[in-house]
Write an enzyme that holds these catalytic residues in place. Structure first.
Site, PDB file in Angstrom:
ATOM      1  N   HIS A 107       1.069  -1.241  -0.011  1.00 24.64           N
ATOM      2  CA  HIS A 107       0.284   0.241  -0.039  1.00 24.64           C
ATOM      3  C   HIS A 107       0.724   1.223  -0.013  1.00 24.64           C
ATOM      4  O   HIS A 107       1.826   1.396   0.882  1.00 24.64           O
ATOM      5  CB  HIS A 107      -1.013  -0.014   1.130  1.00 24.64           C
ATOM      6  CG  HIS A 107      -1.858   1.118   1.179  1.00 24.64           C
ATOM      7  ND1 HIS A 107      -3.040   1.037   0.496  1.00 24.64           N
ATOM      8  CD2 HIS A 107      -1.767   2.203   2.014  1.00 24.64           C
ATOM      9  CE1 HIS A 107      -3.546   2.284   0.658  1.00 24.64           C
ATOM     10  NE2 HIS A 107      -2.981   3.005   1.591  1.00 24.64           N
ATOM     11  N   GLU A 140      -9.954  -8.984   6.803  1.00 21.69           N
ATOM     12  CA  GLU A 140     -11.177  -8.485   6.065  1.00 21.69           C
ATOM     13  C   GLU A 140     -11.587  -7.082   5.932  1.00 21.69           C
ATOM     14  O   GLU A 140     -12.549  -6.794   5.167  1.00 21.69           O
ATOM     15  CB  GLU A 140     -12.389  -9.476   6.859  1.00 21.69           C
ATOM     16  CG  GLU A 140     -12.148 -10.808   6.482  1.00 21.69           C
ATOM     17  CD  GLU A 140     -13.456 -11.849   7.342  1.00 21.69           C
ATOM     18  OE1 GLU A 140     -14.379 -11.312   7.391  1.00 21.69           O
ATOM     19  OE2 GLU A 140     -12.890 -12.785   7.500  1.00 21.69           O
ATOM     20  N   VAL A 142     -10.388  -2.849   5.088  1.00 27.23           N
ATOM     21  CA  VAL A 142      -9.630  -2.164   3.927  1.00 27.23           C
ATOM     22  C   VAL A 142      -8.458  -1.738   4.466  1.00 27.23           C
ATOM     23  O   VAL A 142      -8.039  -0.994   5.228  1.00 27.23           O
ATOM     24  CB  VAL A 142     -10.502  -1.086   3.261  1.00 27.23           C
ATOM     25  CG1 VAL A 142      -9.668  -0.376   2.417  1.00 27.23           C
ATOM     26  CG2 VAL A 142     -11.896  -1.497   2.935  1.00 27.23           C
ATOM     27  N   ASP A 143      -7.288  -2.354   3.853  1.00 24.90           N
ATOM     28  CA  ASP A 143      -5.983  -1.933   4.201  1.00 24.90           C
ATOM     29  C   ASP A 143      -5.596  -2.165   5.743  1.00 24.90           C
ATOM     30  O   ASP A 143      -4.912  -1.195   6.369  1.00 24.90           O
ATOM     31  CB  ASP A 143      -5.346  -0.656   3.594  1.00 24.90           C
ATOM     32  CG  ASP A 143      -5.464  -0.778   1.994  1.00 24.90           C
ATOM     33  OD1 ASP A 143      -5.076  -1.754   1.450  1.00 24.90           O
ATOM     34  OD2 ASP A 143      -5.971   0.043   1.539  1.00 24.90           O
ATOM     35  N   GLU A 172       8.307   0.874  -3.088  1.00 22.90           N
ATOM     36  CA  GLU A 172       7.454  -0.578  -3.247  1.00 22.90           C
ATOM     37  C   GLU A 172       8.294  -1.687  -3.981  1.00 22.90           C
ATOM     38  O   GLU A 172       8.321  -2.706  -3.349  1.00 22.90           O
ATOM     39  CB  GLU A 172       6.335  -0.085  -4.003  1.00 22.90           C
ATOM     40  CG  GLU A 172       5.104   0.705  -3.404  1.00 22.90           C
ATOM     41  CD  GLU A 172       3.791   0.901  -4.180  1.00 22.90           C
ATOM     42  OE1 GLU A 172       2.918   1.221  -3.778  1.00 22.90           O
ATOM     43  OE2 GLU A 172       3.832   0.888  -5.603  1.00 22.90           O
TER      44      GLU A 172
END
Ligand code: GRF
Length: 202
Positions: A107, A140, A142-143, A172
């Protein structure tokens, strides 16, 4: 360790995995899937001789059906780790449970700041001076899963988006292969009863 990758876009993170860890230290990328049949990521995988597949919602009845098909496909290839490398679909809880503890995501922000879409835009809008990159286990939410690795990236004084994007992407491309290497070496473990990820020394 057999690795499956899901990617929706250009696949520069996939490329970093193919170039940096594929074929080394017992790590093999054996499957690359996408929700987009024309994703350049699939071309990169095919070019590297890795099996590819596209799973579109129009092929299958719904998101859960698509995710079950992806999970079956990955399990048939006996993957020990699934890497989300710019996969732009939210995976259904059933998929996340099937790969619990062996599903990771990269992310472009220092979570828990700026989860969800356009994390770089969110950081610029918020006016932070430092943002960065996070590699985390997927749960489960989000991020929101346990954090494996993070690296800070300073926001340029002129707040130039392109420059910030370039530095974040380059970061990344280092951090995600590094996390895969650590997992393959058995150095990464979530502390029982907590969300803290311990990294054993080399
Ligand atoms: C990366 O910035 C990743 O963090 C985000 O989507 C982007 C994917 O880029 N989730 P690429 O397809 O790997 O080039």
């Amino acid at each position: 360790m057999r690795v499956g990758v899901l990617a929706s876009g250009t696949g520069t993170n996939l490329q970093a995995i193919l170039d940096g860890v594929h074929g080394h230290d017992g790590i093999e990328v054996v499957a690359v899937g996408s929700d987009k049949p024309d994703a350049p990521a699939l071309d990169r995988a095919a070019h590297a001789g890795v099996e590819i597949a596209a799973f579109t919602t129009s092929d299958l009845r719904d998101r859960e059906g698509r995710d079950a098909a992806i999970a079956d496909w990955l399990e048939r290839r006996e993957v020990g780790l699934v890497v989300l490398a710019g996969y732009m679909q939210l995976l259904s809880p059933g998929f996340v449970r099937r790969f619990s503890g062996r599903l990771i995501n990269v992310h472009p922000a220092l979570l828990p700041s700026f989860p969800g879409l356009d994390a770089i835009g969110q950081a610029l809008e918020h006016g932070v001076k430092i943002t960065g990159v996070t590699v985390h286990f997927v749960d489960e939410g989000v991020d929101s899963g346990p954090i494996i690795l993070q690296r800070p990236v300073p926001v340029p004084p002129d707040r130039d988006r392109e420059a910030l994007e370039a530095t974040i992407h380059a970061t990344e491309h280092v951090l995600l292969p590094e996390a895969i290497r650590m997992i393959a070496a058995g150095r990464v473990a979530v502390e029982p009863g907590s969300r803290v990820v311990r990294i054993a020394p080399e």
